[in-house]
Design a protein around this motif. Structure first.
Motif, PDB file in Angstrom:
ATOM      1  N   ILE A  23       0.461   7.883   1.363  1.00  0.00           N
ATOM      2  CA  ILE A  23      -0.197   9.019   0.717  1.00  0.00           C
ATOM      3  C   ILE A  23      -0.030  10.245   1.594  1.00  0.00           C
ATOM      4  CG2 ILE A  23      -2.364   9.930  -0.165  1.00  0.00           C
ATOM      5  CD1 ILE A  23      -2.889   7.296  -1.290  1.00  0.00           C
ATOM      6  N   GLN A  36       0.465  -2.033 -10.034  1.00  0.00           N
ATOM      7  CA  GLN A  36       0.371  -1.581  -8.644  1.00  0.00           C
ATOM      8  C   GLN A  36       0.178  -0.066  -8.584  1.00  0.00           C
ATOM      9  OE1 GLN A  36       4.028  -3.256  -7.139  1.00  0.00           O
ATOM     10  NE2 GLN A  36       3.100  -5.263  -6.759  1.00  0.00           N
ATOM     11  N   ALA A  37       0.858   0.649  -9.476  1.00  0.00           N
ATOM     12  CA  ALA A  37       0.702   2.114  -9.516  1.00  0.00           C
ATOM     13  C   ALA A  37      -0.723   2.495  -9.888  1.00  0.00           C
ATOM     14  CB  ALA A  37       1.693   2.711 -10.510  1.00  0.00           C
ATOM     15  N   ASP A  45      -7.505   3.001  -5.975  1.00  0.00           N
ATOM     16  CA  ASP A  45      -7.937   2.900  -4.577  1.00  0.00           C
ATOM     17  C   ASP A  45      -8.223   4.285  -4.001  1.00  0.00           C
ATOM     18  OD1 ASP A  45      -7.699   0.159  -4.640  1.00  0.00           O
ATOM     19  OD2 ASP A  45      -5.789   0.089  -3.560  1.00  0.00           O
ATOM     20  N   MET A  71       0.849  -1.189   0.000  1.00  0.00           N
ATOM     21  CA  MET A  71       0.000   0.000   0.000  1.00  0.00           C
ATOM     22  C   MET A  71       0.888   1.244   0.000  1.00  0.00           C
ATOM     23  SD  MET A  71      -3.253   0.865   0.170  1.00  0.00           S
ATOM     24  CE  MET A  71      -4.263   2.291   0.542  1.00  0.00           C
ATOM     25  N   ALA A  72       0.696   2.109  -0.985  1.00  0.00           N
ATOM     26  CA  ALA A  72       1.525   3.306  -1.092  1.00  0.00           C
ATOM     27  C   ALA A  72       1.199   4.283   0.035  1.00  0.00           C
ATOM     28  CB  ALA A  72       1.293   3.980  -2.435  1.00  0.00           C
ATOM     29  N   PRO A  78       0.285  10.356  -3.610  1.00  0.00           N
ATOM     30  CA  PRO A  78       0.870   9.055  -3.283  1.00  0.00           C
ATOM     31  C   PRO A  78       2.380   9.042  -3.513  1.00  0.00           C
ATOM     32  CG  PRO A  78      -0.411   8.924  -5.322  1.00  0.00           C
ATOM     33  CD  PRO A  78      -0.578  10.316  -4.795  1.00  0.00           C
ATOM     34  N   TRP A 121       7.389   4.845 -10.260  1.00  0.00           N
ATOM     35  CA  TRP A 121       6.123   4.124 -10.395  1.00  0.00           C
ATOM     36  C   TRP A 121       6.266   2.834 -11.200  1.00  0.00           C
ATOM     37  CZ3 TRP A 121       2.712   5.390  -7.055  1.00  0.00           C
ATOM     38  CH2 TRP A 121       2.637   6.701  -6.583  1.00  0.00           C
ATOM     39  N   LYS A 164      -3.366   0.695  -9.435  1.00  0.00           N
ATOM     40  CA  LYS A 164      -4.235   0.317  -8.318  1.00  0.00           C
ATOM     41  C   LYS A 164      -4.164   1.369  -7.204  1.00  0.00           C
ATOM     42  CE  LYS A 164      -5.533  -3.490  -5.246  1.00  0.00           C
ATOM     43  NZ  LYS A 164      -5.756  -2.637  -4.079  1.00  0.00           N
ATOM     44  N   THR A 165      -2.983   1.910  -6.974  1.00  0.00           N
ATOM     45  CA  THR A 165      -2.839   2.956  -5.962  1.00  0.00           C
ATOM     46  C   THR A 165      -3.749   4.140  -6.280  1.00  0.00           C
ATOM     47  OG1 THR A 165      -0.568   2.362  -5.395  1.00  0.00           O
ATOM     48  CG2 THR A 165      -1.215   4.636  -4.978  1.00  0.00           C
TER      49      THR A 165
END
Length: 203
Positions: free
Chosen positions: A4, A73-74, A80, A1-2, A48, A55, A76-77
């Motif tokens: 933020i 993943q980027a 989300d 999870m990035a 983020p 990224w 998705k960050t």
């Protein structure tokens, strides 16, 4: 999870949100410094932080598999974060994307894969992502969303042809696209870009 970072107005007090996405080798703090230049006083700001400051590892025009799993993943960050704003009651037109370089490419890619009526998409040097330009990846209707892309005519990372292809496709999907292309070869954000965005998108 990035991780933020947040700045600007408290989310409870804001009716507009800007998601700021930093470039390769930079940080959430560095992209948040744009608040000193852009008209973001009335916005809640979310930035983020990419793991290791990047990224995805290779060029935005490298073979897609080479940038995985980091690219997914980027995306998705960002997804989300956007979905969390929807859960808080924000509508798409209250959400703005602002990115530089690698972050500009991600901003354009996410918004175009999920086209809605956004408040705006601001890409300081970027284009849609992929080794080949692939319009079949993109869906939705921008419904008049203002989209800005600024860059050098001969940027070392982002070819003008990819900016032109991206602009045309985004326009066909219903956005109002503005490109400002400069004769220099600098990989930077110019005062003229800041002035145009402030006057036409963030006013």
């Amino acid at each position: 999870m990035a991780e933020i970072k947040q700045a600007g107005k408290k989310i409870e007090d804001a009716n507009k949100v800007a998601i700021l996405i930093h470039g390769r080798g930079a940080s959430a703090e560095s992209i948040l410094s744009l608040k000193d230049y852009l008209h973001l006083e009335d916005y809640a700001l979310f930035a983020p932080q990419a793991v290791g400051g990047s990224w995805y590892p290779y060029s935005f025009m490298a073979q897609e598999k080479n940038n995985e799993p980091a690219f997914s993943q980027a995306m998705k960050t960002i997804d989300d974060l956007v979905k969390s704003l929807y859960k808080r009651g924000f509508k798409s037109e209250q959400i703005y994307f602002i990115g530089f370089s690698q972050g500009a490419c991600l901003s354009l890619e996410y918004a175009t894969q999920n086209a809605e009526k956004y408040g705006g998409v601001i890409a300081f040097t970027g284009g849609l992502i992929g080794e080949q330009f692939n319009p079949s990846k993109y869906a939705g209707d921008f419904k008049g969303t203002p989209v800005f892309i600024g860059s050098s005519k001969q940027d070392m990372h982002v070819p003008l042809t990819r900016i032109q292809e991206s602009s045309l496709l985004i326009e066909k999907m219903g956005a109002k696209v503005k490109t400002l292309i400069f004769a220099d070869s600098e990989h930077t954000i110019r005062e003229e870009e800041i002035e145009w965005v402030n006057a036409n998108i963030l006013n």
